[in-house]
Design an enzyme around this catalytic site. Structure first.
Site, PDB file in Angstrom:
ATOM      1  N   CYS A   1       0.817  -1.219   0.000  1.00 44.55           N
ATOM      2  CA  CYS A   1       0.000   0.000   0.000  1.00 44.55           C
ATOM      3  C   CYS A   1       0.852   1.272   0.000  1.00 44.55           C
ATOM      4  O   CYS A   1       1.965   1.274   0.498  1.00 44.55           O
ATOM      5  CB  CYS A   1      -0.881   0.038   1.238  1.00 44.55           C
ATOM      6  SG  CYS A   1      -1.883  -1.416   1.444  1.00 44.55           S
TER       7      CYS A   1
ATOM      8  N   ARG B   1       5.477  -0.083  -5.988  1.00 45.15           N
ATOM      9  CA  ARG B   1       5.399  -0.905  -4.776  1.00 45.15           C
ATOM     10  C   ARG B   1       4.452  -2.092  -4.958  1.00 45.15           C
ATOM     11  O   ARG B   1       4.462  -3.007  -4.149  1.00 45.15           O
ATOM     12  CB  ARG B   1       4.912  -0.053  -3.601  1.00 45.15           C
ATOM     13  CG  ARG B   1       5.921   1.005  -3.172  1.00 45.15           C
ATOM     14  CD  ARG B   1       5.268   2.051  -2.305  1.00 45.15           C
ATOM     15  NE  ARG B   1       4.816   1.518  -1.049  1.00 45.15           N
ATOM     16  CZ  ARG B   1       5.452   1.678   0.093  1.00 45.15           C
ATOM     17  NH1 ARG B   1       6.573   2.340   0.130  1.00 45.15           N
ATOM     18  NH2 ARG B   1       4.976   1.178   1.206  1.00 45.15           N
TER      19      ARG B   1
ATOM     20  N   TRP C   1      -2.908  -2.777  -1.538  1.00 45.84           N
ATOM     21  CA  TRP C   1      -2.457  -4.140  -1.831  1.00 45.84           C
ATOM     22  C   TRP C   1      -3.208  -5.022  -0.843  1.00 45.84           C
ATOM     23  O   TRP C   1      -2.990  -4.939   0.364  1.00 45.84           O
ATOM     24  CB  TRP C   1      -0.951  -4.229  -1.620  1.00 45.84           C
ATOM     25  CG  TRP C   1      -0.315  -5.497  -2.081  1.00 45.84           C
ATOM     26  CD1 TRP C   1      -0.136  -5.909  -3.368  1.00 45.84           C
ATOM     27  CD2 TRP C   1       0.264  -6.513  -1.260  1.00 45.84           C
ATOM     28  NE1 TRP C   1       0.519  -7.113  -3.398  1.00 45.84           N
ATOM     29  CE2 TRP C   1       0.779  -7.518  -2.114  1.00 45.84           C
ATOM     30  CE3 TRP C   1       0.405  -6.678   0.113  1.00 45.84           C
ATOM     31  CZ2 TRP C   1       1.406  -8.656  -1.644  1.00 45.84           C
ATOM     32  CZ3 TRP C   1       1.041  -7.816   0.584  1.00 45.84           C
ATOM     33  CH2 TRP C   1       1.532  -8.792  -0.297  1.00 45.84           C
TER      34      TRP C   1
ATOM     35  N   ASN D   1      -1.930   2.164   5.790  1.00 49.77           N
ATOM     36  CA  ASN D   1      -1.009   1.086   5.392  1.00 49.77           C
ATOM     37  C   ASN D   1      -0.753   0.235   6.621  1.00 49.77           C
ATOM     38  O   ASN D   1      -0.675   0.768   7.726  1.00 49.77           O
ATOM     39  CB  ASN D   1       0.350   1.653   4.952  1.00 49.77           C
ATOM     40  CG  ASN D   1       0.282   2.317   3.607  1.00 49.77           C
ATOM     41  OD1 ASN D   1      -0.774   2.359   2.989  1.00 49.77           O
ATOM     42  ND2 ASN D   1       1.398   2.854   3.164  1.00 49.77           N
ATOM     43  N   GLY D   2      -0.573  -1.063   6.429  1.00 47.49           N
ATOM     44  CA  GLY D   2      -0.269  -1.926   7.570  1.00 47.49           C
ATOM     45  C   GLY D   2      -1.468  -2.771   7.943  1.00 47.49           C
ATOM     46  O   GLY D   2      -2.382  -2.959   7.135  1.00 47.49           O
TER      47      GLY D   2
ATOM     48  N   GLU E   1      19.150 -16.845  -6.865  1.00 45.82           N
ATOM     49  CA  GLU E   1      18.703 -15.504  -7.267  1.00 45.82           C
ATOM     50  C   GLU E   1      18.266 -15.500  -8.733  1.00 45.82           C
ATOM     51  O   GLU E   1      17.271 -14.866  -9.093  1.00 45.82           O
ATOM     52  CB  GLU E   1      19.844 -14.497  -6.996  1.00 45.82           C
ATOM     53  CG  GLU E   1      19.592 -13.073  -7.458  1.00 45.82           C
ATOM     54  CD  GLU E   1      18.389 -12.396  -6.818  1.00 45.82           C
ATOM     55  OE1 GLU E   1      17.838 -12.924  -5.843  1.00 45.82           O
ATOM     56  OE2 GLU E   1      17.979 -11.342  -7.337  1.00 45.82           O
TER      57      GLU E   1
ATOM     58  N   LYS F   1      14.529 -14.467  -9.951  1.00 43.89           N
ATOM     59  CA  LYS F   1      14.248 -13.432 -10.959  1.00 43.89           C
ATOM     60  C   LYS F   1      13.325 -13.994 -12.027  1.00 43.89           C
ATOM     61  O   LYS F   1      12.348 -13.374 -12.418  1.00 43.89           O
ATOM     62  CB  LYS F   1      15.521 -12.942 -11.652  1.00 43.89           C
ATOM     63  CG  LYS F   1      16.419 -11.995 -10.933  1.00 43.89           C
ATOM     64  CD  LYS F   1      15.890 -10.623 -10.662  1.00 43.89           C
ATOM     65  CE  LYS F   1      15.113 -10.592  -9.389  1.00 43.89           C
ATOM     66  NZ  LYS F   1      15.720 -10.336  -8.157  1.00 43.89           N
TER      67      LYS F   1
ATOM     68  N   GLU G   1       9.772 -14.559 -10.650  1.00 43.19           N
ATOM     69  CA  GLU G   1       9.099 -13.305 -10.299  1.00 43.19           C
ATOM     70  C   GLU G   1       8.517 -12.606 -11.523  1.00 43.19           C
ATOM     71  O   GLU G   1       7.391 -12.135 -11.478  1.00 43.19           O
ATOM     72  CB  GLU G   1      10.096 -12.322  -9.659  1.00 43.19           C
ATOM     73  CG  GLU G   1      10.349 -12.524  -8.193  1.00 43.19           C
ATOM     74  CD  GLU G   1      11.376 -11.532  -7.648  1.00 43.19           C
ATOM     75  OE1 GLU G   1      11.185 -11.078  -6.524  1.00 43.19           O
ATOM     76  OE2 GLU G   1      12.379 -11.223  -8.332  1.00 43.19           O
TER      77      GLU G   1
ATOM     78  N   HIS H   1      20.708 -36.272  -6.501  1.00 42.45           N
ATOM     79  CA  HIS H   1      19.905 -36.693  -5.350  1.00 42.45           C
ATOM     80  C   HIS H   1      18.426 -36.357  -5.528  1.00 42.45           C
ATOM     81  O   HIS H   1      17.694 -36.267  -4.547  1.00 42.45           O
ATOM     82  CB  HIS H   1      20.455 -36.067  -4.070  1.00 42.45           C
ATOM     83  CG  HIS H   1      21.850 -36.495  -3.757  1.00 42.45           C
ATOM     84  ND1 HIS H   1      22.186 -37.811  -3.491  1.00 42.45           N
ATOM     85  CD2 HIS H   1      23.025 -35.807  -3.731  1.00 42.45           C
ATOM     86  CE1 HIS H   1      23.483 -37.898  -3.279  1.00 42.45           C
ATOM     87  NE2 HIS H   1      24.027 -36.697  -3.433  1.00 42.45           N
TER      88      HIS H   1
ATOM     89  N   LYS I   1       6.993  -4.294  -3.906  1.00 41.48           N
ATOM     90  CA  LYS I   1       8.402  -3.905  -3.787  1.00 41.48           C
ATOM     91  C   LYS I   1       8.851  -3.928  -2.339  1.00 41.48           C
ATOM     92  O   LYS I   1       9.941  -4.377  -2.023  1.00 41.48           O
ATOM     93  CB  LYS I   1       8.570  -2.491  -4.356  1.00 41.48           C
ATOM     94  CG  LYS I   1       9.983  -1.954  -4.289  1.00 41.48           C
ATOM     95  CD  LYS I   1      10.848  -2.668  -5.286  1.00 41.48           C
ATOM     96  CE  LYS I   1      12.309  -2.297  -5.180  1.00 41.48           C
ATOM     97  NZ  LYS I   1      13.153  -3.336  -5.798  1.00 41.48           N
TER      98      LYS I   1
HETATM   99  C1  G6P Z   1       9.979  -8.048  -1.596  1.00 32.06           C
HETATM  100  C2  G6P Z   1      10.563  -7.631  -2.926  1.00 32.06           C
HETATM  101  C3  G6P Z   1      11.901  -8.334  -3.139  1.00 32.06           C
HETATM  102  C4  G6P Z   1      12.840  -8.048  -1.979  1.00 32.06           C
HETATM  103  C5  G6P Z   1      12.197  -8.424  -0.631  1.00 32.06           C
HETATM  104  C6  G6P Z   1      13.021  -7.915   0.540  1.00 32.06           C
HETATM  105  O1  G6P Z   1       9.614  -9.375  -1.634  1.00 32.06           O
HETATM  106  O2  G6P Z   1       9.690  -7.952  -3.982  1.00 32.06           O
HETATM  107  O3  G6P Z   1      12.502  -7.862  -4.342  1.00 32.06           O
HETATM  108  O4  G6P Z   1      14.026  -8.760  -2.148  1.00 32.06           O
HETATM  109  O5  G6P Z   1      10.916  -7.820  -0.527  1.00 32.06           O
HETATM  110  O6  G6P Z   1      13.021  -6.499   0.515  1.00 32.06           O
HETATM  111  P1  G6P Z   1      14.111  -5.585   1.180  1.00 32.06           P
HETATM  112  O7  G6P Z   1      13.647  -4.184   0.894  1.00 32.06           O
HETATM  113  O8  G6P Z   1      14.091  -5.894   2.653  1.00 32.06           O
HETATM  114  O9  G6P Z   1      15.427  -5.917   0.580  1.00 32.06           O
END
Ligand code: G6P
Length: 611
Positions: free
Chosen positions: A2, A27, A75, A100-101, A484, A488, A491, A507, A606
């Site tokens: 949010c 976000r 959100w 928010n929250g 990672e 990516k 995502e 395994h 985000k």
């Molecule tokens: C969300 C984002 C990720 C990020 C994670 C941790 O899931 O989509 O891209 O790695 O939060 O966020 P931070 O701001 O703590 O690195």
């Protein structure tokens, strides 16, 4: 996640609020809304499901004139995405709230309010706040006092913005556990969950602290009260990053722009921190050297991509600084009975500095007798930075694409600096330090050369567009890089991807390998190379098609079913940073081919400011 924007100005605020919402789109959200006090003293609201553009269309048909208002991108947490659940929420016609929250005790409060005859129009936890404030307002007509009394009833985490038709040109804001900033204008004042939302109107901000309540009123008046209700002054700070960061420039997506910014931001992360032949320990703060001498062990805690950076750092810290390291995701760590040996440094990694689980882990750790806490973070003034003993800023500049790219490689750069700083105070061989410092200096140039391989990586991406699964393999510090890479790809392209340490292939995952399963591997020139090569043979023997990113000195040849892309030679300790880039570009191009929403992938946010 949010977003909140608010404005009390000398002009119509609809455009300011709309622009703010657009700047918060990165976000992640599913609906948006706005409420503005009209010149006739009426509160008017517009809401829409979907993108801010849908709200914009609604506003074009039915504009909201007025100089004071609040707006929100939602959100969904409580209740599905719908217009009724979108913020602002109202109590009657004269009071509106954005939030928010999460209000954890919302069910009990809802029962209490329903019993008193309040009618609920949404499934959200937020609506209880609107009714509680309205009820309190009924007592003495003072919005600030009504919000303060309401806060005393709320459990959970929140940032709030409240307007009342009965108090023209006033917004009351409050924060506990979710970020909220005040933008300082000339004769105007603004509210935002993120300074980025307000950079079009100001670069001067006042960062609210936990428990603060603020009253913004006409003429740019800003009054802050702390959690105890005492008037306080909060320092006005000028935002450090240029506004250019919030626009895509000539790039098609923020993610691509951010990938291409990596040579510059890695250089920025190194700036002022490298001496001639070693890392400048004092760049971690005046107390760092004394403190680093006492470190016997390190616990690293983070989420998502940041967690992967921590996993890479474990290899570095154990090898060069000789310190045992544990790495854990924050959402697990905070619910464990953690044993903290004497002399343990607690390290958090976070792009945003506002991730709820990471922040909660830090607060949990503070009660556990750690030596000290260090935050490696990208956002100055964020909660994590403010609440940690030591901080190291990653200097990546605002990252807008939800999938983290430059934030990750700058975190890795910062973690290598930490490794060398700790190594230095613990007697790491001077030649090894000098060698790594020289390699770090050369890193931005090498990153530039990898980016120049983009057309070849784009060509490889064609092979993935029709696939449903992919397997990423790496060994040693490249296992987290494989993780990672898989993160990516899933995502942003929604292709199911998994990562394994290459030695684990036999395994289990080998059973999945056939001609429909592309296997991606990073093969830098390190001591595990020969072992990795035999693992890759295991894939080839089962008909799996391989995509290998290999050091140009490795001599790995292209053959039937084996695509090889050569990367420039790099100091093997820094290879995890360099080998991240082709994986970012590969995911990006696959997502573009698939036509997904690259910068705002579905269901993701985000900055995850709820648990
Ligand atoms: C969300 C984002 C990720 C990020 C994670 C941790 O899931 O989509 O891209 O790695 O939060 O966020 P931070 O701001 O703590 O690195």
């Amino acid at each position: 996640m949010c977003g909140i924007v608010g404005a009390v100005a000398e002009r119509n605020v609809e455009g300011i609020l709309l622009e703010g919402l657009k700047r918060l789109e990165y976000r992640g959200y599913d609906s948006a809304g706005m409420a503005i006090q009209s010149p006739e003293g009426v509160l008017q609201r517009r809401r829409a499901v979907g993108k801010v553009a849908a709200l914009e269309e609604r506003l074009a048909a039915e504009p909201l004139p007025g100089r004071c208002g609040i707006a929100h991108t939602r959100w969904a947490t409580h209740g599905r995405p719908s217009e009724a659940n979108a913020h602002p929420h109202q109590s009657g016609e004269r009071l509106a709230v954005v939030h928010n929250g999460i209000i954890e005790n919302h069910e009990a409060l809802r029962r209490e309010l329903v019993a008193e005859g309040y009618r609920f129009d949404s499934e959200t936890d937020t609506e209880v706040v609107a009714h509680l404030v309205a009820r309190e307002l009924g007592r003495d007509g003072d919005l600030l006092a009504a919000v303060q009394r309401t806060l005393a009833r709320l459990d959970g985490a929140y940032a709030l913005g409240v307007v009342s038709a009965d108090e023209p040109d006033v917004i009351v804001g409050a924060r506990k556990g979710s970020p909220l900033v005040v933008g300082v204008g000339i004769g105007e004042a603004f509210l935002g969950s993120d300074p980025l939302a307000l950079l079009q109107v100001t670069d001067r901000f006042l960062y609210l602290r936990e428990g603060d309540v603020v009253r913004l009123s006409a003429g740019g008046r800003i009054e802050v009260l702390d959690a105890a209700g005492t008037p306080v002054e909060r320092e006005v700070q000028t935002f450090e990053h240029g506004d250019g960061a919030a626009s895509k420039g000539d790039y098609r997506h923020f993610m691509l722009k951010e990938i291409h910014e990596q040579p510059a931001v890695i250089a920025a992360a190194l700036e002022g921190r490298l001496g001639e032949r070693s890392v400048l320990v004092e760049s971690f703060g005046p107390e760092a050297e004394v403190l680093f001498r006492q470190v016997r062990q390190i616990h690293i805690v983070a989420c998502g991509t940041s967690y992967h950076a921590g996993m890479v750092a474990r290899y570095w810290l154990e090898r060069f600084a000789g310190v045992p390291v544990q790495v854990e995701v924050a959402s697990e760590y905070r619910y464990r009975q953690v044993v903290v040996p004497e002399g343990t440094l607690f390290v958090t990694l976070s792009q945003s500095g506002e991730t709820a689980d990471t922040l909660a882990a830090l607060r949990f750790a503070r009660e556990r007798g750690y030596l000290a806490s260090l935050a490696i973070c990208n956002v100055p003034g964020s909660s994590l930075v403010r609440e940690s003993d030591l901080t190291l800023m990653t200097q990546a500049g605002p990252e807008i694409g939800v999938a983290s790219t430059k934030a990750f490689t700058t975190q890795l750069t910062a973690l290598m600096l930490l490794t060398l700083a700790l190594g230095r105070v613990r007697g790491l061989d001077e030649a090894v330090q000098a060698d790594l410092v020289a390699a770090l200096r050369g890193l931005p140039g090498l990153v530039e050369r990898v980016l120049a391989l983009d057309p070849e990586i784009e060509a490889l991406s064609m092979a993935f567009a029709e696939k449903h699964h992919a397997l990423f393999l790496g060994r040693g510090a490249h296992f987290p890089i494989a993780l990672e890479g898989a993160l990516k790809l899933k995502e942003i392209s929604y292709i199911h991807a998994e990562a394994y340490p290459a030695g684990e292939l036999k395994h289990g995952p080998l059973a999945l390998v056939d001609s429909e399963m592309p296997v991606i591997s990073v093969a830098p020139n390190d001591e595990l190379l020969d072992k990795l090569k035999s693992n890759l043979q295991e894939v080839r023997a089962r008909g799996g098609v391989l995509f290998v990113f290999a050091d140009e000195q490795v001599g790995m040849a292209e053959e039937e079913g084996v695509h090889v892309l050569h990367l420039p030679h790099v100091h093997e300790a820094l290879a995890p940073i360099l080998y991240t880039l082709p994986l970012q570009l590969l995911s990006y191009h696959v997502a573009v081919l698939k036509g997904t929403d690259v910068d705002q992938p579905r269901n993701l946010a985000k900055s995850v400011t709820v648990e």
